[in-house]
Design a protein around this motif. Structure first.
Motif, short mmCIF file in Angstrom:
data_model
loop_
_atom_site.label_atom_id
_atom_site.label_comp_id
_atom_site.label_asym_id
_atom_site.label_seq_id
_atom_site.Cartn_x
_atom_site.Cartn_y
_atom_site.Cartn_z
N ARG A 296 24.28 0.81 -9.38
CA ARG A 296 24.71 1.70 -8.28
C ARG A 296 25.98 1.22 -7.60
O ARG A 296 26.47 1.87 -6.68
N GLY A 297 26.49 0.04 -8.00
CA GLY A 297 27.69 -0.49 -7.37
C GLY A 297 27.49 -0.93 -5.94
O GLY A 297 28.39 -0.81 -5.11
N GLN A 298 26.29 -1.51 -5.64
CA GLN A 298 25.95 -1.85 -4.27
C GLN A 298 25.85 -3.36 -4.03
O GLN A 298 25.25 -3.78 -3.05
N VAL A 299 26.40 -4.17 -4.91
CA VAL A 299 26.34 -5.62 -4.73
C VAL A 299 27.26 -6.04 -3.59
O VAL A 299 28.42 -5.62 -3.53
N ASP A 300 26.74 -6.84 -2.67
CA ASP A 300 27.51 -7.30 -1.52
C ASP A 300 28.67 -8.17 -1.98
O ASP A 300 28.47 -9.22 -2.60
N ALA A 301 29.90 -7.74 -1.69
CA ALA A 301 31.09 -8.45 -2.19
C ALA A 301 31.20 -9.85 -1.59
O ALA A 301 31.58 -10.80 -2.29
N ASP A 302 30.86 -10.01 -0.30
CA ASP A 302 30.96 -11.34 0.31
C ASP A 302 29.95 -12.31 -0.30
O ASP A 302 30.28 -13.48 -0.54
N LEU A 303 28.72 -11.84 -0.53
CA LEU A 303 27.73 -12.70 -1.17
C LEU A 303 28.17 -13.08 -2.58
O LEU A 303 28.01 -14.21 -3.01
N ARG A 304 28.72 -12.11 -3.29
CA ARG A 304 29.17 -12.38 -4.66
C ARG A 304 30.25 -13.45 -4.69
O ARG A 304 30.21 -14.38 -5.50
N ARG A 305 31.22 -13.33 -3.79
CA ARG A 305 32.34 -14.28 -3.80
C ARG A 305 31.91 -15.67 -3.36
O ARG A 305 32.52 -16.67 -3.76
N SER A 306 30.89 -15.78 -2.52
CA SER A 306 30.47 -17.09 -2.01
C SER A 306 29.37 -17.74 -2.83
O SER A 306 28.94 -18.85 -2.53
N SER A 307 28.89 -17.06 -3.89
CA SER A 307 27.84 -17.63 -4.74
C SER A 307 28.48 -18.34 -5.92
O SER A 307 29.45 -17.87 -6.49
N ARG A 308 27.90 -19.48 -6.29
CA ARG A 308 28.51 -20.27 -7.36
C ARG A 308 28.11 -19.77 -8.74
O ARG A 308 28.80 -20.05 -9.72
N ASP A 309 26.97 -19.06 -8.86
CA ASP A 309 26.60 -18.49 -10.14
C ASP A 309 25.67 -17.31 -9.90
O ASP A 309 25.30 -17.00 -8.76
N LEU A 310 25.29 -16.62 -10.97
CA LEU A 310 24.51 -15.40 -10.85
C LEU A 310 23.12 -15.68 -10.34
O LEU A 310 22.57 -14.90 -9.53
N ALA A 311 22.49 -16.77 -10.78
CA ALA A 311 21.14 -17.09 -10.31
C ALA A 311 21.12 -17.29 -8.79
O ALA A 311 20.20 -16.85 -8.10
N GLU A 312 22.14 -17.97 -8.26
CA GLU A 312 22.21 -18.17 -6.81
C GLU A 312 22.42 -16.84 -6.09
O GLU A 312 21.82 -16.59 -5.04
N LEU A 313 23.28 -15.98 -6.64
CA LEU A 313 23.52 -14.68 -6.02
C LEU A 313 22.23 -13.86 -5.96
O LEU A 313 21.91 -13.27 -4.91
N ILE A 314 21.47 -13.83 -7.05
CA ILE A 314 20.21 -13.07 -7.06
C ILE A 314 19.24 -13.66 -6.05
O ILE A 314 18.57 -12.94 -5.30
N SER A 315 19.16 -15.00 -5.99
CA SER A 315 18.26 -15.65 -5.05
C SER A 315 18.63 -15.33 -3.61
O SER A 315 17.76 -15.04 -2.77
N ARG A 316 19.93 -15.34 -3.29
CA ARG A 316 20.35 -15.07 -1.92
C ARG A 316 20.09 -13.62 -1.53
O ARG A 316 19.73 -13.34 -0.39
#
Length: 579
Positions: A243-263
């Motif tokens: 849906r294109g709804q991933v938070d851009a700030d969270l994405r840029r501050s996460s070191r990898d995909l697993a951390e982004l999903i967890s956050r």
């Protein structure tokens, strides 16, 4: 140059040979050289058996070295298509730092690449996105999309817009890989060959398809354990990506995909907005009455004294340390780059059942540091209310379980931390007496214990402690630098930190980062404090420390003679280039 992209083209216009098309091009020589290097690798003219690429987009995006730096390169490979007669390869290099999704889009525009409209349902699109995300989370070297080039192009654009940049840089993103993987085993995402291509050379197509079905070397039980842990929340995240709804700030501050999903999973939901309560008007003649708080039976409560900022100190433990008390020390070294693991431990501790985490990681990966970070979270009050006031009891080696049980009997707020020198039988004795445990183990030891005792799964929940990347290890060393400077009474330069990580990762194999890098830094600082206490610890001292540790003879006599180092990502690995 087009919109921050330098475009170069190699083509076979007459069927007599491949050559650079320099007419009307002012591209610097280094870009032509970089393109030639890609041509000699795998981004070459399509094989002769492909009669035409037609409307199938054969596109690739990856980081390549230019001028000593890695930049995005978008490549188009074609045969008897839109660019030339016999074959064409067009390359667009980014001249400034771009995010992967932007480099993909600008590359399409700069090269003039065109593709047919993708033919797939919404279900196929979502499944393709999920397959790519799953491969990234699991760290697969080669990820097959299972759809044609045009469909894969849309999926890649969608996924790149959602991935943390460190993850996007780790892979080569191709709509249709035309060459089998070479000896470099580059990490690659690719769509499948169109039926038209397969009909011309099925054996070649099958060889490439087989390269995306690499066997998994871990034991089956442990592989399933790790996959189940890493894939939590993937389906929900996939829906946000589609849906294109991933938070851009969270994405840029996460070191990898697993951390982004967890956050994203642990991020609190927005508090619901309450409708304002409309009170009836107060009559003008009504006498003013004191406001009586609810539940006080008309009596005003006595003023409360200010609550202490931290819980009262418990009595000292006999068989170890109160790690939460240690964490309150202002001189305690802050733990960085471990938020994902600490969040996972907090969730496990909060479970109703199987609330005993076992931290699984290789020696030196940072299991002890993660526990210290958990203690700092508890000491600072940055934990769920149910965990506020908990104490972490770090037990010493050689303590008998019965003595420990007697000491903490009735203390429900104590969580016992037992390192991997405790045997599993001893841990079971603690569990049977209602003692909550945080254990540590290596992957091999835990898998061996599970093979002989399946009841571990009913008592413990594994938490994977991955070895930090070189970039994360440098950040960890930066956090502990003030502590080492105070202890050794000298200043540590930035290049000493990066060099300690590089040399430890390359030459010390008995343990993992960041422990090995910290040991090198400590040894270098101790030597310098003895022999030249007024100097600054620089990279040359770290080289000398490695010599003392391994006997490799790598030290340089002076820092001026040492090569400069630049850290960047290549193929999913931390790579250091000597300049």
């Amino acid at each position: 140059m087009k919109d921050g992209m330098v475009v170069v083209q190699w083509a076979d216009l007459t069927g007599t040979g491949f050559s650079p098309q320099r007419r009307d091009s002012d591209a610097p020589a280094e870009y032509w050289a970089a393109a030639e290097g890609l041509l000699n690798a795998d981004l070459c003219q399509p094989p002769d058996f492909l009669r035409t690429t037609g409307s199938h987009p054969v596109w690739t995006l990856r980081k390549v070295p230019v001028r000593g730096h890695h930049v995005w390169c978008f490549a188009v490979q074609g045969r008897r298509g839109e660019f030339g007669v016999a074959g064409t390869c067009r390359f667009a290099f980014a001249t400034k730092e771009l995010e992967a999704a932007e480099a993909w889009q600008r590359g399409i525009e700069a090269t003039g690449a065109q593709a047919a409209e993708p033919q797939m349902s919404d279900t196929q699109f979502a499944a393709g996105v999920r397959d790519v995300l799953r491969g990234v989370v699991l760290g697969r070297d080669r990820i097959g999309v299972g759809l044609g080039p045009a469909e894969t192009a849309r999926i890649i654009a969608c996924v790149l817009a959602a991935l943390p940049e460190a993850e996007a840089r780790a892979w080569s993103w191709s709509t249709c890989a035309l060459m089998p993987p070479g000896p470099s085993k580059r990490k690659e995402v690719s769509g499948r060959w169109p039926d038209e291509f397969r009909a011309w050379e099925p054996r070649w197509a099958n060889a490439i398809a087989a390269s995306f079905d690499e066997p998994i070397t871990a034991t089956e039980n442990f592989r399933r354990l790790l996959e189940a842990q890493r894939l939590k929340g993937l389906e929900e995240f996939k829906e946000q990506v589609v849906r294109g709804q991933v938070d851009a700030d969270l994405r840029r501050s996460s070191r990898d995909l697993a951390e982004l999903i967890s956050r994203i999973r642990t991020r609190p939901s927005p508090r619901p907005r309450l409708m304002p309560t409309v009170l009836p008007p107060v009559p003008a003649t009504a006498p003013s009455m004191p406001v009586t708080p609810a539940g006080t039976n008309g009596h005003q409560p006595a003023p409360k004294e200010d609550a202490p900022e931290e819980p009262p100190a418990a009595e000292s433990f006999r068989f170890g340390r109160d790690l939460t008390r240690v964490a309150r020390d202002p001189a305690a070294v802050p733990i960085v780059s471990r938020d994902r693991e600490i969040d996972h431990i907090l969730r496990v501790i909060s479970l109703h059942k199987r609330n005993n985490p076992v931290l699984i990681g290789e020696p030196g990966a940072g299991k002890t540091a993660v526990i210290e970070g958990l203690a700092q979270r508890i000491a600072a009050g940055r934990v769920p209310p149910a965990l506020a006031g908990k104490l972490l009891y770090g037990v010493d080696r050689g303590v008998a379980p019965d003595e420990l049980i007697v000491e903490i009997a009735g203390q429900k707020d104590v969580i016992v931390v037992v390192e991997d020198y405790f045997h599993w039988r001893e841990m079971y004795r603690l569990l049977r007496n209602d003692v909550q445990i945080i254990a540590t183990s290596t992957a091999a030891d835990y898998e061996s214990a599970r093979a002989t005792d399946r009841s571990l799964d009913r008592s413990f929940t594994p938490v994977l402690i991955a070895v930090p990347t070189a970039a994360a290890s440098v950040a960890i060393l930066q956090a502990v630098r003030p502590s080492y400077e105070r202890h050794h009474r000298l200043r540590i330069a930035d290049d000493a930190l990066t060099e300690a990580v590089r040399l430890a990762a390359r030459h010390i194999g008995d343990r993992s980062l960041p422990s090995t890098a910290l040991d090198l830094l400590d040894d270098a600082a101790a030597w310098l404090a003895v022999h030249n206490p007024e100097s600054v610890l620089e990279a040359a001292a770290v080289w000398a420390a490695l010599d003392r540790h391994t006997g490799h003879g790598l030290a340089v006599p002076t820092l001026a003679d040492a090569p400069a180092t630049n850290l960047f990502k290549d193929g999913g690995r931390d790579v250091w280039m000597m300049s």
